[in-house]
Design a protein around this motif. Structure first.
Motif, short mmCIF file in Angstrom:
data_model
loop_
_atom_site.label_atom_id
_atom_site.label_comp_id
_atom_site.label_asym_id
_atom_site.label_seq_id
_atom_site.Cartn_x
_atom_site.Cartn_y
_atom_site.Cartn_z
N GLY A 11 0.78 -1.23 0.00
CA GLY A 11 0.00 0.00 0.00
C GLY A 11 0.81 1.28 0.00
N GLU A 12 2.12 1.17 0.13
CA GLU A 12 2.98 2.36 0.16
C GLU A 12 3.69 2.51 -1.19
OE1 GLU A 12 6.88 4.07 2.59
OE2 GLU A 12 5.67 2.44 3.43
N GLU A 13 3.61 3.71 -1.76
CA GLU A 13 4.21 3.92 -3.07
C GLU A 13 5.73 3.89 -3.00
OE1 GLU A 13 4.04 6.95 -6.94
OE2 GLU A 13 2.82 7.37 -5.15
N ILE A 14 6.34 3.25 -4.01
CA ILE A 14 7.79 3.15 -4.10
C ILE A 14 8.25 3.96 -5.30
CG2 ILE A 14 9.74 1.58 -4.45
CD1 ILE A 14 7.97 -0.65 -3.32
N ARG A 15 9.26 4.78 -5.11
CA ARG A 15 9.80 5.60 -6.19
C ARG A 15 10.88 4.83 -6.93
NH1 ARG A 15 6.17 9.61 -7.11
NH2 ARG A 15 5.55 10.59 -5.14
N LEU A 16 10.66 4.58 -8.22
CA LEU A 16 11.63 3.86 -9.02
C LEU A 16 12.14 4.73 -10.16
CD1 LEU A 16 9.85 0.37 -9.46
CD2 LEU A 16 11.47 1.06 -7.68
N MET B 263 23.25 -4.31 -11.06
CA MET B 263 23.15 -3.13 -10.20
C MET B 263 21.71 -2.67 -10.08
SD MET B 263 26.51 -1.03 -11.57
CE MET B 263 25.95 0.46 -10.75
N HIS B 264 20.99 -2.66 -11.19
CA HIS B 264 19.58 -2.23 -11.15
C HIS B 264 18.71 -3.21 -10.37
CE1 HIS B 264 20.78 0.71 -14.22
NE2 HIS B 264 19.60 1.29 -14.05
N ILE B 265 18.97 -4.51 -10.53
CA ILE B 265 18.22 -5.52 -9.78
C ILE B 265 18.48 -5.35 -8.28
CG2 ILE B 265 18.07 -7.98 -9.23
CD1 ILE B 265 16.66 -7.49 -11.79
N SER B 266 19.74 -5.11 -7.92
CA SER B 266 20.09 -4.92 -6.51
C SER B 266 19.36 -3.72 -5.93
CB SER B 266 21.61 -4.74 -6.38
OG SER B 266 21.97 -4.48 -5.05
N ASN B 267 19.35 -2.60 -6.66
CA ASN B 267 18.65 -1.39 -6.19
C ASN B 267 17.15 -1.63 -6.10
OD1 ASN B 267 21.08 0.01 -6.09
ND2 ASN B 267 20.86 0.86 -8.15
N LEU B 268 16.62 -2.35 -7.07
CA LEU B 268 15.18 -2.63 -7.11
C LEU B 268 14.77 -3.49 -5.92
CD1 LEU B 268 12.67 -2.17 -8.82
CD2 LEU B 268 13.39 -4.07 -10.29
N ARG B 269 15.56 -4.51 -5.63
CA ARG B 269 15.27 -5.36 -4.48
C ARG B 269 15.30 -4.57 -3.18
NH1 ARG B 269 19.02 -10.60 -6.06
NH2 ARG B 269 17.33 -11.99 -6.72
N GLU B 270 16.28 -3.70 -3.04
CA GLU B 270 16.40 -2.93 -1.81
C GLU B 270 15.19 -2.02 -1.61
OE1 GLU B 270 19.39 0.41 0.16
OE2 GLU B 270 20.18 -1.01 -1.33
N LYS B 271 14.70 -1.44 -2.70
CA LYS B 271 13.53 -0.57 -2.60
C LYS B 271 12.26 -1.35 -2.30
CE LYS B 271 15.28 3.12 -5.62
NZ LYS B 271 15.05 3.91 -6.86
N GLY C 195 19.28 -7.02 3.37
CA GLY C 195 19.57 -8.17 4.23
C GLY C 195 18.43 -9.13 4.44
N GLN C 196 17.49 -9.19 3.47
CA GLN C 196 16.37 -10.12 3.60
C GLN C 196 16.48 -11.22 2.55
OE1 GLN C 196 12.45 -8.49 4.07
NE2 GLN C 196 13.23 -6.48 4.64
#
Length: 257
Positions: free
Chosen positions: A181-186, A228-236, A241-242
Motif C-alpha cells: 500500500g505504500e508507493e515506491i519511487r523507481l 546493479m539495477h536488480i540490486s537497487n530494485l530489491r532494496e527498494k 539483508g532479507q
C-alpha cells in the motif's frame, strides 16, 4: 482414423518420466508468451500432447493432478489449460470451477467421458471446449491454436493497466508501484525491469534478455548494469539483508518473479 493418429504418435513419442513438473519451451517462444498447461494423470497422454505442442513451437508445462495445476497457475504465466476430468484428488470439474473464480484463461477438457450430458456439464462449469479420448492430436492442436488466438486478441483489446503479485502492485499506465500500500519511487529503468518481470511472471529471464528488452541495445559480456539495477530494485521493494521473496535469482539462469 483418430485412434490411428493417437496410437502412431504414442508409439514413437519419447517416454519421459515427469513425476516432477516439467517445463518445455517451444522453438518460437518469445517474451510475454505464456505456457500451455497439460493436466492428466496418464503420463503417455501428457508426453504425446507435449510433443505435438513442441512441434508447433508452443511452450508447455506438464503435471499429473489438479492440485499441482492450481499451484502452477499461481507461479507461472499460463495462457491455456488442457485438463483431464477423471483424476485422483481434485477432479477436472472441481478444478475448473476453482480456476474460473480467479481467471478467464481458456480451458479445454480432455476426457474419456463421451456422453452429451458430460460435455454439457463441462461447458457449464466453465470450459471453453471439450474433446473426447481417444482424440486426433492434430485436431486438438488446432483447437488449442484457435483458443489461444481468441484469448490473445481479447487481451489486446482489453489492456490491463494494473498487475499484482502478492503485496506488490504495478500500474503500467501511470508507471507507479506500491508495496503493501505504500508507493515506491523507481527510476525509469528500474520500473521497466520490474514491469518486464511481472509481465513474464514465473518465467526465468536471462540478464541478456532483460538488458536487450529494457535498454533496446545489444548486450555486452561482463556488463553489470542489470545486476546493479536488480540490486537497487530489491532494496527498494524488500529492504536490505532479507531473503528475497519477489525478484528471485535462479542460479546460472537469470531472474524471475
Amino acid at each position: 482414423m483418430e485412434l490411428f493418429y493417437f496410437i502412431c504418435y504414442w508409439c514413437f513419442a519419447e517416454r519421459r518420466t515427469d513425476n516432477e513438473v516439467e517445463e518445455q519451451i517451444g522453438r518460437d517462444w518469445a517474451l510475454n508468451d505464456g505456457y500451455v498447461l497439460i493436466v492428466d494423470d496418464d503420463a503417455d497422454i501428457r508426453n504425446m500432447v507435449g510433443i505435438y505442442l513442441e512441434n508447433e513451437g508452443l511452450p508447455y508445462i506438464k503435471c499429473e493432478d489438479a492440485g499441482k495445476a492450481l499451484e502452477i497457475l499461481d507461479n507461472h504465466k499460463i495462457d491455456l489449460i488442457l485438463l483431464d476430468i477423471m483424476m485422483p484428488g481434485i477432479d477436472g470439474m472441481d478444478a475448473c470451477i476453482q480456476i474460473r473464480e480467479k481467471s478467464q484463461i481458456p480451458i479445454i477438457f480432455m476426457s474419456a467421458k463421451s456422453q452429451d450430458i458430460d460435455k454439457v456439464q463441462g461447458l457449464m462449469v466453465g470450459a471453453d471446449d471439450y474433446v473426447v479420448k481417444p482424440f486426433n492430436p492434430i485436431e486438438l492442436i488446432a483447437r488449442v491454436k484457435a483458443q489461444l488466438r481468441r484469448y490473445k486478441q481479447y487481451n489486446e483489446n482489453a489492456v490491463s493497466k494494473t498487475m499484482q503479485y502478492k503485496e506488490l502492485v504495478l500500474n503500467g499506465q501511470t508507471r507507479q508501484v506500491w508495496m503493501k500500500g505504500e508507493e515506491i519511487r523507481l527510476t525509469p529503468k528500474e520500473f521497466s525491469i520490474l514491469e518486464l518481470l511481472m509481465k513474464n511472471r514465473g518465467i526465468v529471464l536471462t540478464i541478456c534478455q532483460i538488458y536487450e528488452q529494457v535498454w533496446r541495445e545489444e548486450f555486452a559480456e561482463n556488463d553489470n548494469t542489470v545486476l546493479m539495477h536488480i540490486s537497487n530494485l530489491r532494496e527498494k521493494i524488500e529492504g536490505k539483508g532479507q531473503e528475497f521473496q519477489y525478484i528471485k535469482t535462479v542460479w546460472g539462469a537469470g531472474y524471475k518473479i
